[in-house]
Scaffold this active site. Sequence first.
Site, PDB file in Angstrom:
ATOM      1  N   GLU B 170       8.760  -1.488   4.988  1.00 24.66           N
ATOM      2  CA  GLU B 170       9.006  -0.388   5.932  1.00 24.66           C
ATOM      3  C   GLU B 170       7.782  -0.149   6.819  1.00 24.66           C
ATOM      4  OE1 GLU B 170      10.642   3.133   3.930  1.00 24.66           O
ATOM      5  OE2 GLU B 170      12.595   2.352   4.565  1.00 24.66           O
ATOM      6  N   ALA B 317      12.725   8.785  -4.115  1.00 27.21           N
ATOM      7  CA  ALA B 317      12.976  10.166  -3.714  1.00 27.21           C
ATOM      8  C   ALA B 317      14.369  10.597  -4.166  1.00 27.21           C
ATOM      9  CB  ALA B 317      12.854  10.286  -2.197  1.00 27.21           C
ATOM     10  N   GLN B 318      15.319   9.700  -4.019  1.00 21.65           N
ATOM     11  CA  GLN B 318      16.705   9.985  -4.366  1.00 21.65           C
ATOM     12  C   GLN B 318      16.813  10.446  -5.829  1.00 21.65           C
ATOM     13  OE1 GLN B 318      20.922   7.651  -3.546  1.00 21.65           O
ATOM     14  NE2 GLN B 318      19.120   6.438  -3.937  1.00 21.65           N
TER      15      GLN B 318
END
Lengths: 404, 404
Positions: B170, B317-318
């Site tokens: 990313e 994060a999820q």
Amino acid sequence: MRKPKVVVLGAGYGGIMTVVNLQKKLGVNEADITLVNNNDYHYQTTWLHENAAGTLHHDRSRIAIKDIIDRSKVDFVQDTVEQVVPEEKKVILKNGEVTYDYLVMALGFESETFGIKGLKEHAFSIANINAARQIKEHIEYQFATYSNMKEKKDELLTIIVGGAGFTGIEFVGELANRVPELCQEFDIAREKVKVICVEAAPMILPGFDPELVEYARNYLERKGIEFRIGTAIKECTTEGIIVGADDNVEEIKAGTVVWAAGVRGSAVVEGSGFEAMRGRVKVEPDLRAPGHDNVFIVGDSALIINEEINRPYPPTAQIAMQQGETCAHNLTVLIREQGNMETFTPDIKGTVCSLGHDDAIGTVFGRKLVGWQAAFMKKMIDNRALFLIGGPLLVIKKGKWNFL
Amino acid sequence: MRKPKVVVLGAGYGGIMTVVNLQKKLGVNEADITLVNNNDYHYQTTWLHENAAGTLHHDRSRIAIKDIIDRSKVDFVQDTVEQVVPEEKKVILKNGEVTYDYLVMALGFESETFGIKGLKEHAFSIANINAARQIKEHIEYQFATYSNMKEKKDELLTIIVGGAGFTGIEFVGELANRVPELCQEFDIAREKVKVICVEAAPMILPGFDPELVEYARNYLERKGIEFRIGTAIKECTTEGIIVGADDNVEEIKAGTVVWAAGVRGSAVVEGSGFEAMRGRVKVEPDLRAPGHDNVFIVGDSALIINEEINRPYPPTAQIAMQQGETCAHNLTVLIREQGNMETFTPDIKGTVCSLGHDDAIGTVFGRKLVGWQAAFMKKMIDNRALFLIGGPLLVIKKGKWNFL
């Protein structure tokens, strides 16, 4: 008949004004004009302290040369001048050479460190666009690094400005406005940041009216600038500076040291055999180099004596631009072999020293000004310089319109 | 009757979701809730690579805690957690201490350098807002310095990213978009800049669908990212990195090295006597620490096994946010002494890896996506996280709406 070849070295205030005026005066068939510059842009040297502080983007301070010159009359060569060889009427560039019949040397200034140890290596200098941009990024990087430190080193947030002359004061004026923005951007308390202006002379802004100087000092101190007057820098290190002399020395630690105390003319001038003092040649009244009837010197490398006080005029944009006009006139006289050459006399309309974008001090047409009137005049002076270089469209595009 | 005291350590995804859900469920008179965090803001960890690349301002990634918590129900203490003492039901902070009846440890991740020499000292890590901001400023400073160099050192413009996992990919995706902007800003030719992603494993994005991985690699290579796969970093120095092993080593010089290859749980977890592997505690199904009936652990310090593949779920994060919801429910059951505690089961809705703001790869609800659809989904996932934390107003204020 062969057209005479005019070569102008440097696209600073002096060089660009020579070219702009020459291309107005001369027809396409009267001369070949070549402008040589190391960048493909002209920049407003008097605005660089704003770029360095980060209060003005550097693109606002520069103008593409192709947008200024008349390309039907002027050739542009992007290269760095290494040496002039007057006997052979040629200029040696980094990547080639050019020959001339008439030469204009407008090579600008260099930083002068007076042999102070470590200054060249460890201090920044507001020398050009690249240098100003590096100072801006350096300061921001110090702030970002401080924010990410576990054991905080407060000295990273100290900015030392060497010299309380015109450039030094204008730079701390911008920093006074910039520091609160930086504190906000990087989550730092304002009181952690120090801006210290160190000056060897017993006063700031030598040569300015004492009442204006007093105003400037009070104003800047109120905005958090510290002054260390009568304090000579002995050495600059990776950690900061050492001030004082003999046994009485003191270290001031700082993340950033900017040297704004001395300029000299171009080293190319001496390197090419012209008799010069710190790169400045005492030019003839018509701006030619003594003993060279086809070489003009304008701008920061030209030394002119102010007879009233028997001292040289300081190297300013105002004088360089006026010299460009005179030089263009005198060149036209030589090329056409008609008319009379002019004697250069500076016409000092005023001097305004900014204290950030919202305050200033100065003398304009003999009147003392402070506060917003002075700040307004400063912007008008900046806009007028743009107008002379590139006309009204350039003023609209790059001018300063952020009045109070 | 004394109100039970709930202390939540950390305002990352897990901690803030625990607090947000607790303050919805519990009345003012049911519990005293205290949130402890070292900053006065929550930040979106999954957006930090954008802040580090300079493609998103760091203020977009953070949210003031006072804007999230219900101050009639939750006290906020800004301090750094040093140690938990479960026997005394207290937490030692840098500047004080707090006691609790129920504790939630949500202390997030730390960078894991696996003992590679010099990484801690010379490489950056996208660890938090301050670190991301420093990386951005460091890269800009390298570019500015390069522009102002007489003898150009091209390696200043090389950025090495260690690790081709989720964060590494990313980050290089953002850099692929950012580099042309930096080149424009600092007058540098694009081909001078190298972004090299170094990965010890034989592939990028392990665990991702091979077809998606292929798409990502082709896309990023077309945008100028170089991959060095199957290449282990042996050492990081002030000059760059050394890769390879034994006699077959190679130096890659670089102005910037960012380590994006390893995370571990908080060192406070081990320092407080909890049995942990790299700062991660294998929690009970109800998210409590084994042997502690009043201590919950959520987020990156909680280890949960994915029974299907018999390997731990990655710290995302999820999952942290879902754990916050479960934790708040289970705390409510304990406080009210009624109802049943829930067993935590991750509900993986999908995983999308961005390749800059305008492309991505991922699997959402079992469907493979690439291109703008994936990039759109990524933004929806980011916006959904904001919605869960702060409701619709926060999504409007800080959400991502820059669709193609």
